[in-house]
Design a protein around this motif. Structure first.
Motif, PDB file in Angstrom:
ATOM      1  N   PHE A 374      42.397  31.166   9.207  1.00 18.92           N
ATOM      2  CA  PHE A 374      43.643  30.533   9.672  1.00 18.92           C
ATOM      3  C   PHE A 374      43.314  29.227  10.368  1.00 18.92           C
ATOM      4  N   SER A 375      44.128  28.214  10.094  1.00 17.66           N
ATOM      5  CA  SER A 375      44.056  26.962  10.854  1.00 17.66           C
ATOM      6  C   SER A 375      45.458  26.374  10.913  1.00 17.66           C
ATOM      7  N   THR A 376      45.763  25.744  12.018  1.00 21.27           N
ATOM      8  CA  THR A 376      47.103  25.164  12.175  1.00 21.27           C
ATOM      9  C   THR A 376      47.336  24.046  11.165  1.00 21.27           C
ATOM     10  N   HIS A 389      47.879  36.006   8.885  1.00 21.34           N
ATOM     11  CA  HIS A 389      46.562  35.704   8.329  1.00 21.34           C
ATOM     12  C   HIS A 389      45.431  36.441   9.046  1.00 21.34           C
ATOM     13  N   VAL A 390      45.651  36.787  10.307  1.00 18.04           N
ATOM     14  CA  VAL A 390      44.580  37.388  11.103  1.00 18.04           C
ATOM     15  C   VAL A 390      44.625  38.914  11.064  1.00 18.04           C
ATOM     16  N   GLN A 518      45.591  20.523  19.758  1.00 16.76           N
ATOM     17  CA  GLN A 518      45.343  19.590  18.656  1.00 16.76           C
ATOM     18  C   GLN A 518      45.057  20.367  17.367  1.00 16.76           C
ATOM     19  N   ALA A 519      44.215  21.426  17.486  1.00 19.45           N
ATOM     20  CA  ALA A 519      43.882  22.255  16.325  1.00 19.45           C
ATOM     21  C   ALA A 519      43.499  23.648  16.809  1.00 19.45           C
ATOM     22  N   LEU A 520      43.853  24.646  16.002  1.00 20.81           N
ATOM     23  CA  LEU A 520      43.490  26.032  16.305  1.00 20.81           C
ATOM     24  C   LEU A 520      43.055  26.698  15.000  1.00 20.81           C
TER      25      LEU A 520
END
Length: 527
Positions: A374-376, A389-390, A518-520
């Protein structure tokens, strides 16, 4: 000149010459196992040599009265038969050393040529009698030490065989396969994660192989420690089993870190540690080493066995079989079982940063390479997408980069589907003591719960004051650490969150309070 093989004192009543040793021996014979443990730690039979020999014989040959041995423990007669079949009338062995010896070297431990030859003969007979023993690098050291205190080769063979046959799962003595040896290395790595954090982070950040460093751990004791120190370890090892070895190695690492002012500049940690242990007398006495070792908080035997079995299961999942003899996977000859690929695409951390994070997760999960699920940037900004997703992955590494370029995250030991499995009007916490939170600069582990069984998460109500409030989630928020504040709290749209002091992990805020994301991204630790 007298013959060097001449025996002295055979006509002497030694009890009259050394009555104190005779009194001590009678006390040993009349002591319970618990009393013997205390005596061993205090060096009760350390001197004279003959008293230690009698104590060892009594301890080793009393094992069967308390726990089960294997179906058949070979005795002296078995040794004579094996030796006759292998060597005939020859007194010197010209055979190659057994395959289960990793290095193929026999430690001298003050033995003369005849003694070294006897060690080799005993090792060959052990290999012949125990054909399933395919990887046992510590056996030469154990045989060499115990031979010092044995009447002859046959007695030494019989004593070591009793240790090999011992089958109480909570108090092992000798790993006999690569699978169990590697699982023990991983178990020590997990323990070092808790009590020797500094050197672990240094090795990981220096790009040196953390696994290779820990794979030497038991050899520091039985190959590198000076003879008198190894004897004192043996005093307690024969009574208490494998657990005390973890204590001593953790103590050696702590001593290493405390006396080395420039440990961060070491180019080869394996060689440096080996030299340090060989010269331990410069830094502490054998007695001080024992005292400090038994001051280290240690998991129970049951917990250690649980962790050992979990590590063994992960190795088998990785492809390691009980018949494997060396450090390569059977399906990929030449490829290390421990090879982990850190080249995965990450928008949050570099390969070095991921390597440091991976160095702190439990060993059985660190076997597997990080894979982003998973990524934002790819899957959008919502907890609903995150959960979809997790879910089904256990455990998971969660990594966040803020708009201020701060990098933080958490190791989630339990599948987030647990949040929906318990009827509660509010949030219900789940997870295990293996959860931790981190920044790339500093790892903060929970030391407050020592459960290692992620299949049985510890649950508590949100109002509970127990230090088991690891993970909680709803459609509107995800919380990591809930006792005395949240170590990490993410909002529903994954646009931001906050971090504050948390008693669960004894952690300060991971960043400056409220933050924007900013991002996860998340990386499971399973195959």
């Amino acid at each position: 000149n007298c013959s060097p093989g001449m025996k002295y004192g055979q006509f002497v009543d030694w009890e009259k010459i050394d009555p104190e040793a005779a009194i001590k021996y009678r006390q040993i014979l009349n002591s319970s196992h618990q009393q013997l443990k205390k005596m061993g730690r205090e060096g009760f039979w350390a001197m004279p040599h003959t008293l230690r020999a009698k104590a060892y014989y009594h301890i080793i040959h009393s094992i069967n009265s308390r726990f089960k041995l294997g179906p058949v423990t070979p005795d002296r007669d078995v040794y004579y038969e094996l030796a006759k079949g292998l060597f005939g009338e020859q007194k010197l062995s010209t055979h190659p050393v057994p395959e289960y010896m990793e290095a193929g070297e026999i430690p001298r431990y003050c033995l003369n040529k005849a003694g070294l030859n006897s060690v080799k003969k005993i090792l060959l007979c052990l290999g012949k009698y125990f054909p399933d023993m395919n990887f046992c690098p510590i056996l030469p050291e154990l045989v060499s030490l115990i031979l010092h205190f044995s009447e002859d080769e046959a007695e030494c063979f019989h004593s070591v065989s009793r240790l090999i046959c011992y089958n109480d799962p909570n108090k092992r003595y000798i790993d006999q396969t690569f699978l169990t040896y590697r699982a023990s290395c991983m178990t020590f790595g997990d323990l070092a994660n808790r009590c020797c954090r500094g050197i672990r982070k240094l090795i990981a950040s220096s790009h040196q192989n953390l696994f290779e460093f820990y794979s030497d751990w038991i050899m520091w004791i039985f190959a590198d420690l000076p003879f008198t120190y190894a004897n004192r370890v043996l005093d307690v090892y024969l009574l208490e089993g494998y657990k005390v070895l973890y204590r001593f190695v953790a103590t050696l690492i702590l001593y290493k870190v405390s006396v080395s002012s420039r440990v961060a500049d070491v180019e080869d940690f394996r060689t440096d540690m080996k030299r340090f242990v060989q010269n331990i007398a410069r830094h502490c006495t054998a007695e001080k080493l024992l005292v400090r070792a038994f001051l280290i908080p240690m998991a129970t035997r049951w917990e250690l066995n649980l962790l050992f079995n979990a590590n063994k299961d992960s190795l088998m999942q990785k492809g390691v079989s009980i018949h494997q003899k060396r450090w390569v996977s059977p399906e990929n000859a030449g490829q290390s079982v421990e090879t982990v690929d850190f080249s995965c695409t990450s928008s949050v951390v570099t390969g070095t940063g991921m390597r440091v994070v991976w160095a702190w997760i439990p060993e059985r999960f660190a076997l597997f390479s990080p894979i982003r699920v998973f990524s934002t940037a790819e899957h959008g900004r919502s907890l609903a997408s995150f959960y979809s997703h997790v879910e089904g992955h256990e455990p998971v590494v969660l990594i966040i980069k803020t708009v201020d370029e701060e990098v933080l995250g958490a190791f989630l030991s339990t599948d987030v589907t647990e949040r929906r499995k318990h009827d509660s009007e509010g949030l219900t916490y789940f997870g295990t003591g293996e959860c931790f939170v981190f920044t790339v600069r500093h790892i903060l582990c929970s030391l407050l719960a020592r459960t290692h069984n992620s299949a049985t998460p510890k649950l508590s109500n949100i109002t509970s004051t127990e230090a088991s409030m690891f993970i909680a989630g709803s459609n509107s928020q995800l919380i990591i650490g809930g006792d005395g504040g949240h170590a990490l709290c993410l909002q529903e749209d994954l646009e931001g969150g906050f971090s504050e002091y948390c008693d669960t992990f004894k952690s300060n805020p991971l960043c400056k309070g409220y933050f924007k994301i900013q991002a996860l991204e998340t990386h499971p630790n399973t195959q």
